[in-house]
Design a protein around this motif. Structure first.
Motif, PDB file in Angstrom:
ATOM      1  N   VAL A  20       0.688  -1.316   0.096  1.00  0.00           N
ATOM      2  CA  VAL A  20      -0.076   0.202  -0.029  1.00  0.00           C
ATOM      3  C   VAL A  20       0.914   1.154  -0.037  1.00  0.00           C
ATOM      4  N   ASP A  21       2.235   1.202   0.534  1.00  0.00           N
ATOM      5  CA  ASP A  21       3.005   2.184   0.750  1.00  0.00           C
ATOM      6  C   ASP A  21       4.323   1.772   0.800  1.00  0.00           C
ATOM      7  N   THR A  22       5.200   1.968  -0.263  1.00  0.00           N
ATOM      8  CA  THR A  22       6.663   1.307  -0.099  1.00  0.00           C
ATOM      9  C   THR A  22       7.529   2.394   0.612  1.00  0.00           C
ATOM     10  N   THR A  23       7.087   3.512   1.196  1.00  0.00           N
ATOM     11  CA  THR A  23       8.001   4.359   1.807  1.00  0.00           C
ATOM     12  C   THR A  23       8.589   3.684   2.912  1.00  0.00           C
ATOM     13  N   ALA A  24       9.989   3.830   3.038  1.00  0.00           N
ATOM     14  CA  ALA A  24      10.783   3.124   4.291  1.00  0.00           C
ATOM     15  C   ALA A  24      10.981   1.652   4.120  1.00  0.00           C
ATOM     16  N   ALA A  25      10.477   1.144   2.759  1.00  0.00           N
ATOM     17  CA  ALA A  25      10.868  -0.470   2.725  1.00  0.00           C
ATOM     18  C   ALA A  25      12.289  -0.711   2.556  1.00  0.00           C
ATOM     19  N   GLY A  26      13.048   0.340   2.038  1.00  0.00           N
ATOM     20  CA  GLY A  26      14.573   0.362   1.938  1.00  0.00           C
ATOM     21  C   GLY A  26      15.137   0.379   3.207  1.00  0.00           C
ATOM     22  N   ASP A  27      14.341   1.327   4.063  1.00  0.00           N
ATOM     23  CA  ASP A  27      15.108   1.257   5.688  1.00  0.00           C
ATOM     24  C   ASP A  27      15.075   0.052   6.348  1.00  0.00           C
ATOM     25  N   ALA A  28      13.457  -0.447   6.345  1.00  0.00           N
ATOM     26  CA  ALA A  28      13.196  -1.637   6.894  1.00  0.00           C
ATOM     27  C   ALA A  28      14.265  -2.792   6.491  1.00  0.00           C
ATOM     28  N   PHE A  29      14.436  -2.875   5.149  1.00  0.00           N
ATOM     29  CA  PHE A  29      15.326  -3.645   4.663  1.00  0.00           C
ATOM     30  C   PHE A  29      16.814  -3.864   5.348  1.00  0.00           C
ATOM     31  N   ASN A  30      17.346  -2.537   5.159  1.00  0.00           N
ATOM     32  CA  ASN A  30      18.590  -2.403   5.866  1.00  0.00           C
ATOM     33  C   ASN A  30      18.736  -2.442   7.338  1.00  0.00           C
ATOM     34  N   GLY A  31      17.669  -2.039   8.183  1.00  0.00           N
ATOM     35  CA  GLY A  31      18.040  -2.405   9.542  1.00  0.00           C
ATOM     36  C   GLY A  31      18.010  -4.021   9.630  1.00  0.00           C
ATOM     37  N   ALA A  32      17.022  -4.562   9.137  1.00  0.00           N
ATOM     38  CA  ALA A  32      16.770  -5.974   9.297  1.00  0.00           C
ATOM     39  C   ALA A  32      18.252  -7.023   9.039  1.00  0.00           C
ATOM     40  N   LEU A  33      18.509  -6.519   7.908  1.00  0.00           N
ATOM     41  CA  LEU A  33      19.793  -7.172   7.135  1.00  0.00           C
ATOM     42  C   LEU A  33      20.800  -6.924   8.238  1.00  0.00           C
ATOM     43  N   ALA A  34      21.089  -5.924   8.663  1.00  0.00           N
ATOM     44  CA  ALA A  34      22.112  -5.167   9.528  1.00  0.00           C
ATOM     45  C   ALA A  34      22.094  -6.241  10.802  1.00  0.00           C
ATOM     46  N   VAL A  35      20.936  -6.251  11.497  1.00  0.00           N
ATOM     47  CA  VAL A  35      20.874  -6.989  12.824  1.00  0.00           C
ATOM     48  C   VAL A  35      21.209  -8.550  12.298  1.00  0.00           C
ATOM     49  N   ALA A  36      20.608  -9.196  11.398  1.00  0.00           N
ATOM     50  CA  ALA A  36      20.639 -10.600  11.021  1.00  0.00           C
ATOM     51  C   ALA A  36      22.261 -10.785  10.867  1.00  0.00           C
ATOM     52  N   TYR A  37      22.958 -10.008  10.034  1.00  0.00           N
ATOM     53  CA  TYR A  37      24.461 -10.178   9.871  1.00  0.00           C
ATOM     54  C   TYR A  37      25.207  -9.866  11.056  1.00  0.00           C
ATOM     55  N   ALA A  38      25.042  -9.138  11.889  1.00  0.00           N
ATOM     56  CA  ALA A  38      25.484  -8.795  13.207  1.00  0.00           C
ATOM     57  C   ALA A  38      25.505  -9.960  13.873  1.00  0.00           C
ATOM     58  N   GLU A  39      24.484 -10.586  13.920  1.00  0.00           N
ATOM     59  CA  GLU A  39      24.065 -11.963  14.622  1.00  0.00           C
ATOM     60  C   GLU A  39      24.879 -12.830  14.365  1.00  0.00           C
ATOM     61  N   GLY A  40      25.475 -12.951  12.998  1.00  0.00           N
ATOM     62  CA  GLY A  40      26.503 -13.978  12.599  1.00  0.00           C
ATOM     63  C   GLY A  40      25.849 -14.749  11.255  1.00  0.00           C
ATOM     64  N   LYS A  41      24.692 -14.362  10.966  1.00  0.00           N
ATOM     65  CA  LYS A  41      24.014 -14.990   9.939  1.00  0.00           C
ATOM     66  C   LYS A  41      24.910 -14.968   8.717  1.00  0.00           C
ATOM     67  N   PRO A  42      24.732 -15.947   7.901  1.00  0.00           N
ATOM     68  CA  PRO A  42      25.137 -15.762   6.602  1.00  0.00           C
ATOM     69  C   PRO A  42      24.626 -14.671   5.582  1.00  0.00           C
ATOM     70  N   LEU A  43      25.194 -14.166   4.502  1.00  0.00           N
ATOM     71  CA  LEU A  43      24.720 -13.004   3.941  1.00  0.00           C
ATOM     72  C   LEU A  43      23.362 -13.408   3.300  1.00  0.00           C
TER      73      LEU A  43
END
Ligand code: ADP
Length: 302
Positions: free
Chosen positions: A240-263
């Motif tokens: 319905v509104d893709t505002t901040a989809a990119g921000d959600a993507f980056n925040g979530a990727l960062a946490v998962a990677y920081a936890e040691g998950k593979p890329l």
């Protein structure tokens, strides 16, 4: 808990809905004036905190009411704001947004305090940098601060995720020290100074960026890393509104990677968060929790 440090922008979005975009010289009567916390840095910090990251933010707001409200909002999302400076000489960064009935946006940004984030601000946060698992950056603060943060992260051997937005050309020196670069296609071509996505990918990798994740909106993402060039389709959602989809993507990727998950697994977290953010209106209100992200990942693997 994975520790994520975000050096970036903090804005107040000032929004009025209008029947049509005003022409030069024209006054258009709009609906009620609304304010929403924003700025790519703050949005990504909130996205990371809702994913369960222990998040610290480095940035600046002004000495006005917007600044107080924005800091309060970050605190309510469990983000540490010890290194967010209240700069009494500069107004808080704002974006004036007129949203027309046909969905078209007219946006004017006044960076304000964001443009005073400095190398010294970053150096003053070195103790927290030393103790963090990952550095997450965008390009809404001065390049001097971005470069200083990357240099410090490299000195402490901490992975760097750079979301190169808004689009601008970038230097090889900077890109060589980025562990995960997350442009959309426009940003990718602009930062590399190339007119096709494939040429831009080739150039960025030759410059030394280790992992490249090109986000493609509803088409998903393309992950290019050593020996891998894979297109991953998006999660199917009703956007319905893709505002901040990119921000959600980056925040979530960062946490998962920081936890040691593979890329690739971290990208999956990012894509689920981006898809969920697209199903709700607004920026920060649309950023999903970890439970919601993991449920979407599970349901799409069944
Ligand atoms: P940006 O806003 O930075 O251009 P994108 O629009 O590419 O970022 O969104 C980031 C990610 O969020 C995408 O890679 C995709 O996985 C997800 N996403 C964005 N829009 C949608 C959508 N309409 N449907 C499903 N997933 C989406």
């Amino acid at each position: 808990m994975a520790k994520v440090l975000v050096v970036g922008s903090i804005n107040m979005d000032l929004v009025v809905r209008v029947p049509h975009s005003p022409s030069p010289g024209e006054t258009v009567l709009g609906g009620d004036f609304e304010t929403f916390p924003g700025g790519k840095g703050a949005n990504q910090a909130v996205a990371a905190a809702r994913m369960g990251g222990e998040v610290t933010m480095v940035g600046r707001v002004g000495g006005d009411n917007f600044g107080d409200t924005l800091i309060q909002g970050l605190i309510e999302d469990n983000i540490k704001t010890t290194y967010v400076i209240k700069d009494s000489e500069t107004p808080t960064g704002i974006a004036m947004i007129a949203v027309a009935a046909n969905g078209e946006n007219m946006i004017v940004v006044a960076s304000g305090a964001n443009y005073k984030v400095s190398e010294v601000d970053v150096t003053n946060a070195r103790e927290i940098m030393r103790d963090t698992d990952l550095l997450l950056l965008q390009l809404e603060c001065p390049m001097e601060a971005v470069m200083a943060a990357i240099d410090l992260a490299k000195a402490y051997d901490i992975p760097v995720v750079l979301n190169p937005a808004p689009a601008q050309p970038l230097s090889q020196t900077l890109l060589a020290n980025v562990d995960i670069l997350t442009p959309n296609e426009t940003e990718l071509m602009m930062l590399a100074g190339e007119y096709t996505v494939d040429k831009a990918i080739e150039k960025v990798l030759s410059w030394g960026t280790k992992n490249l994740v090109v986000t493609l909106g509803a088409n998903g993402a393309r992950v290019v890393t050593e020996g891998v060039d894979r297109h991953i389709p998006a999660h199917e959602v009703t956007a319905v509104d893709t505002t901040a989809a990119g921000d959600a993507f980056n925040g979530a990727l960062a946490v998962a990677y920081a936890e040691g998950k593979p890329l690739l697994e971290a990208v999956d977290y990012g894509m689920a968060a981006g898809a969920l953010a697209a199903t709700h209106r607004g920026a920060q209100p649309s950023l999903p929790t970890r439970d919601a992200v993991e449920n979407l990942i599970k349901s799409s693997h069944v």
